[in-house]
Design a protein around this motif. Structure first.
Motif, mmCIF file in Angstrom:
data_model
loop_
_atom_site.group_PDB
_atom_site.id
_atom_site.type_symbol
_atom_site.label_atom_id
_atom_site.label_comp_id
_atom_site.label_asym_id
_atom_site.label_seq_id
_atom_site.Cartn_x
_atom_site.Cartn_y
_atom_site.Cartn_z
ATOM 1 N N PHE A 58 -3.979 91.163 55.781
ATOM 2 C CA PHE A 58 -4.762 90.345 54.874
ATOM 3 C C PHE A 58 -4.788 88.889 55.344
ATOM 4 C CE2 PHE A 58 -3.677 94.047 52.482
ATOM 5 C CZ PHE A 58 -4.677 94.227 51.540
ATOM 6 N N GLU A 59 -5.898 88.225 55.081
ATOM 7 C CA GLU A 59 -6.035 86.798 55.344
ATOM 8 C C GLU A 59 -5.908 86.020 54.041
ATOM 9 O OE1 GLU A 59 -6.347 84.775 57.842
ATOM 10 O OE2 GLU A 59 -6.599 86.122 59.562
ATOM 11 N N ASN A 60 -5.213 84.884 54.144
ATOM 12 C CA ASN A 60 -5.112 83.905 53.046
ATOM 13 C C ASN A 60 -4.326 84.401 51.841
ATOM 14 O OD1 ASN A 60 -6.699 81.922 54.468
ATOM 15 N ND2 ASN A 60 -8.500 83.189 53.989
ATOM 16 N N GLY A 61 -3.295 85.200 52.099
ATOM 17 C CA GLY A 61 -2.372 85.566 51.034
ATOM 18 C C GLY A 61 -1.428 84.415 50.723
ATOM 19 N N LYS A 62 -0.818 84.476 49.569
ATOM 20 C CA LYS A 62 0.107 83.434 49.127
ATOM 21 C C LYS A 62 1.372 83.449 49.985
ATOM 22 C CE LYS A 62 2.666 82.018 44.939
ATOM 23 N NZ LYS A 62 2.948 82.368 43.521
ATOM 24 N N ARG A 63 2.050 82.283 50.065
ATOM 25 C CA ARG A 63 3.313 82.175 50.783
ATOM 26 C C ARG A 63 4.448 81.831 49.826
ATOM 27 N NH1 ARG A 63 1.251 84.774 53.910
ATOM 28 N NH2 ARG A 63 0.547 84.314 56.042
ATOM 29 N N LEU A 64 5.656 82.258 50.184
ATOM 30 C CA LEU A 64 6.835 81.822 49.462
ATOM 31 C C LEU A 64 6.975 80.305 49.606
ATOM 32 C CD1 LEU A 64 9.214 84.616 50.776
ATOM 33 C CD2 LEU A 64 8.587 84.320 48.368
ATOM 34 N N ASP A 65 7.693 79.713 48.679
ATOM 35 C CA ASP A 65 7.904 78.271 48.743
ATOM 36 C C ASP A 65 8.822 77.927 49.915
ATOM 37 O OD1 ASP A 65 6.383 77.849 46.457
ATOM 38 O OD2 ASP A 65 8.111 78.005 45.118
ATOM 39 N N PRO A 66 8.593 76.773 50.577
ATOM 40 C CA PRO A 66 9.506 76.313 51.628
ATOM 41 C C PRO A 66 10.910 76.145 51.051
ATOM 42 C CG PRO A 66 7.470 75.029 51.603
ATOM 43 C CD PRO A 66 7.474 75.854 50.359
ATOM 44 N N PRO A 67 11.961 76.340 51.835
ATOM 45 C CA PRO A 67 11.952 76.613 53.278
ATOM 46 C C PRO A 67 11.869 78.103 53.611
ATOM 47 C CG PRO A 67 14.201 76.311 52.554
ATOM 48 C CD PRO A 67 13.355 76.127 51.331
ATOM 49 N N ASN A 68 11.548 78.939 52.621
ATOM 50 C CA ASN A 68 11.534 80.386 52.827
ATOM 51 C C ASN A 68 10.142 80.958 53.077
ATOM 52 O OD1 ASN A 68 14.380 80.635 52.338
ATOM 53 N ND2 ASN A 68 13.968 80.393 50.146
ATOM 54 N N SER A 69 9.196 80.088 53.411
ATOM 55 C CA SER A 69 7.807 80.551 53.549
ATOM 56 C C SER A 69 7.622 81.529 54.704
ATOM 57 C CB SER A 69 6.869 79.355 53.720
ATOM 58 O OG SER A 69 7.285 78.543 54.802
ATOM 59 N N GLY A 70 8.557 81.544 55.668
ATOM 60 C CA GLY A 70 8.456 82.486 56.778
ATOM 61 C C GLY A 70 9.255 83.755 56.580
ATOM 62 N N ASN A 71 9.909 83.898 55.440
ATOM 63 C CA ASN A 71 10.724 85.092 55.176
ATOM 64 C C ASN A 71 9.874 86.344 55.023
ATOM 65 O OD1 ASN A 71 12.975 83.476 55.099
ATOM 66 N ND2 ASN A 71 13.600 84.072 53.027
ATOM 67 N N ILE A 72 10.455 87.478 55.360
ATOM 68 C CA ILE A 72 9.879 88.738 54.924
ATOM 69 C C ILE A 72 10.146 88.867 53.432
ATOM 70 C CG2 ILE A 72 11.992 90.005 55.532
ATOM 71 C CD1 ILE A 72 10.257 92.479 56.051
ATOM 72 N N LEU A 73 9.157 89.345 52.683
ATOM 73 C CA LEU A 73 9.291 89.602 51.254
ATOM 74 C C LEU A 73 9.273 91.112 51.039
ATOM 75 C CD1 LEU A 73 9.239 88.758 48.225
ATOM 76 C CD2 LEU A 73 6.733 88.634 48.424
ATOM 77 N N CYS A 74 10.315 91.646 50.409
ATOM 78 C CA CYS A 74 10.398 93.075 50.097
ATOM 79 C C CYS A 74 10.484 93.234 48.587
ATOM 80 C CB CYS A 74 11.608 93.721 50.761
ATOM 81 S SG CYS A 74 11.547 93.720 52.566
ATOM 82 N N VAL A 75 9.566 94.017 48.016
ATOM 83 C CA VAL A 75 9.461 94.127 46.565
ATOM 84 C C VAL A 75 9.485 95.598 46.168
ATOM 85 C CG1 VAL A 75 8.127 93.533 44.516
ATOM 86 C CG2 VAL A 75 8.072 92.013 46.516
ATOM 87 N N ALA A 76 10.492 95.983 45.394
ATOM 88 C CA ALA A 76 10.571 97.346 44.870
ATOM 89 C C ALA A 76 9.671 97.491 43.649
ATOM 90 C CB ALA A 76 12.008 97.684 44.500
ATOM 91 N N PHE A 77 9.011 98.637 43.532
ATOM 92 C CA PHE A 77 8.204 98.945 42.346
ATOM 93 C C PHE A 77 8.299 100.446 42.112
ATOM 94 C CE2 PHE A 77 5.473 99.837 45.831
ATOM 95 C CZ PHE A 77 4.419 100.638 45.401
#
Length: 499
Positions: A201-220
């Motif tokens: 995807f293009e232009n998705g939201k980012r985590l807030d700095p300084p964690n904006s480069g983190n992988i995000l893993c979300v359980a559902f």
């Protein structure tokens, strides 16, 4: 003399991904003649985009590509951000023990694999490896004594060629066509047998700095999502779900992904206003089997399996490229040691296999605990991820995997002892995360008190320290009683200094 149809090398490597290019480079750096055969032409697409520090600052340092990686523009990854477990608050895992003290190697990269893998393969060629792309390996060759002595492959024009070598290395991944030739069988895990549906995807939201480069893993409810920033605008997004959902996913993957995103409020929020990439290498939705497995043997005389050809475990902790390159470092040490006459073949490769099995077992246990601690009693996906509901065959397979390893690591005798240990580790892990959230994530100390976290980071940290400091890293201690240690330059095995 070599002919057009028959050539001789010291080592022939099948597969040009990180595992193959790493091993080929580390062996060629010792002056050996190495041929690498790759079925595709690089750059090519590959999944597995989130790396760990030991790969970047350990193995890539040994390969000599750290400066090239630093200038490639890959996003810096300080750790991972997770919405996972009994606590609904997202929490961060940082590669530095304290969020206030971040060292120069307390990060990794999120990479576009087409670029990262080509950097490693081109480096192999610069280091003296004979790299041949668009070649298809067709057969492993044995000598009269049953030792693997080479292989046959076809050129792009269909011409069959034969290569003789002292070692054949299968680094061709989970789709390997020759892994069975090492003997043994591939055993699949019932616990980690899922499907992954993913796109970009293009232009998705980012985590807030300084964690904006983190992988995000979300359980559902239906599984879990990964969300990996590959550039300021490009994001890799994938859902890992039950294998029973295969028909729904493969029938209409676009609708299936939209439905899964709708099920997961956090990912839906992050993709609000984003557009899916529909052209180029990222333009299609892909479905992959996310099946964990291990081969019952990793080597035989003349042949060795590395990376995913030997084993694969669920990717939630970004362990794929770590295990691939780590196994290749171990195997390269074994090959270099035998070819140099420093260590006998049986001893050298037993050390390789024992260490690689241990590291695989460590991540298997880490991930089993990680899955087990998530609470969602109404979910078919998560109810199947509880250790107590795993059948004995799965637990017996784990006990068999780590059999013979030191009791300090794995003191297991049967399925019951495996289940008890995994449940204890899961509860300890969950408590550590609760403490981390309660303390506001000022430091990672509570998390590192969890045994599965410590073990998952331990060997990678040692590889990294050894690569960075060399002889100044201090004396190695054998991983196993009576085992070998790495040489000061990390390229060979040697006996422990009795002093």
């Amino acid at each position: 003399m070599s002919t057009a149809q028959h050539e001789e090398f010291d080592v022939v490597v099948v597969g040009g991904g990180p595992s193959g290019s790493t091993l080929a480079t580390l062996v060629a750096m010792q002056g050996h003649r190495v041929l690498l055969l790759e079925k595709e032409t690089f750059p090519r697409y590959q999944i597995g985009e989130s790396l760990l520090p030991s790969t970047i600052h350990g193995i890539c340092h040994l390969l000599g590509v750290t400066d090239e990686l630093a200038s490639a523009g890959f996003p810096h990854k300080r750790g991972g951000t997770f919405r996972w477990g009994a606590n609904s608050t997202p929490w961060n895992f940082s590669f530095s023990v304290s969020s206030k003290v971040s060292g120069p190697t307390s990060f990794a990269y999120q990479v576009e694999r087409s670029k990262f893998d080509k950097i490693l393969l081109d480096n192999a060629a610069r280091r003296g490896v004979e790299v041949r792309e668009n070649r298809t390996v067709t057969e492993v060759v044995e000598d009269g004594d049953g030792r693997v002595s080479g292989l046959r492959y076809t050129d792009p024009d269909g011409t069959e060629r034969e290569v003789s070598a002292q070692y054949v290395v299968d680094a061709s991944g989970n789709t390997s066509r020759i892994h069975k030739q090492v003997g043994g069988v591939r055993k699949y895990s019932d616990f980690f047998r899922s499907l992954a549906l993913f796109g970009y995807f293009e232009n998705g939201k980012r985590l807030d700095p300084p964690n904006s480069g983190n992988i995000l893993c979300v359980a559902f409810g239906s599984g879990w999502f990964w969300y990996i920033p590959l550039s300021p605008t490009l994001t890799s997004v994938g859902a890992v779900v039950r294998r029973e959902d295969a028909a729904k996913i493969q029938g209409d993957p676009e609708a299936a992904l939209r439905g899964l995103i709708d099920e997961c409020p956090m990912i839906k929020e992050y993709l609000d206003g984003a557009t899916r990439v529909t052209s180029g290498q990222y333009g299609q939705l892909r479905v992959r089997k996310d099946y964990s497995y291990h081969h019952t043997t990793f080597w035989r005389p003349g042949m060795v399996l590395v990376g995913d050809a030997a084993c694969f475990v669920d990717p939630v902790f970004s362990s794929g490229v770590h295990l691939a390159t780590y196994s290749s470092l171990l195997a390269a040490r074994s090959i270099n040691s035998v070819l140099a006459g420093k260590i006998g073949e049986q001893r050298a490769f037993d050390e390789f296999e024992a260490r690689y099995r241990r590291e695989y077992g460590v991540f298997y246990e880490f991930l089993t605990s990680f899955y087990d601690m998530h609470v969602d009693e109404d979910s078919y996906f998560w109810s199947a991820k509880k250790v107590i509901k795993s059948d004995h065959a799965e637990l017996e397979s784990f006990v068999e995997l780590v059999a013979g390893m030191s009791s300090a690591d794995f003191d297991l005798t049967d399925a019951e002892s495996g289940a008890l240990r995994l449940k204890q580790r899961s509860a300890e892990f969950a408590d550590a995360i609760d403490s981390l959230v309660d303390q506001g994530e000022e430091n990672m100390a509570p998390l590192f008190r969890s045994a599965v976290v410590r073990q998952a980071m331990q060997e990678g940290s040692q590889v990294q320290t050894k690569a960075q400091l060399g002889e100044y890293a201090g004396d190695d201690i054998p991983v196993f009683e009576g085992g070998l240690v790495a040489s000061p330059d990390s390229m060979f095995w040697q006996e422990q200094d009795p002093a």
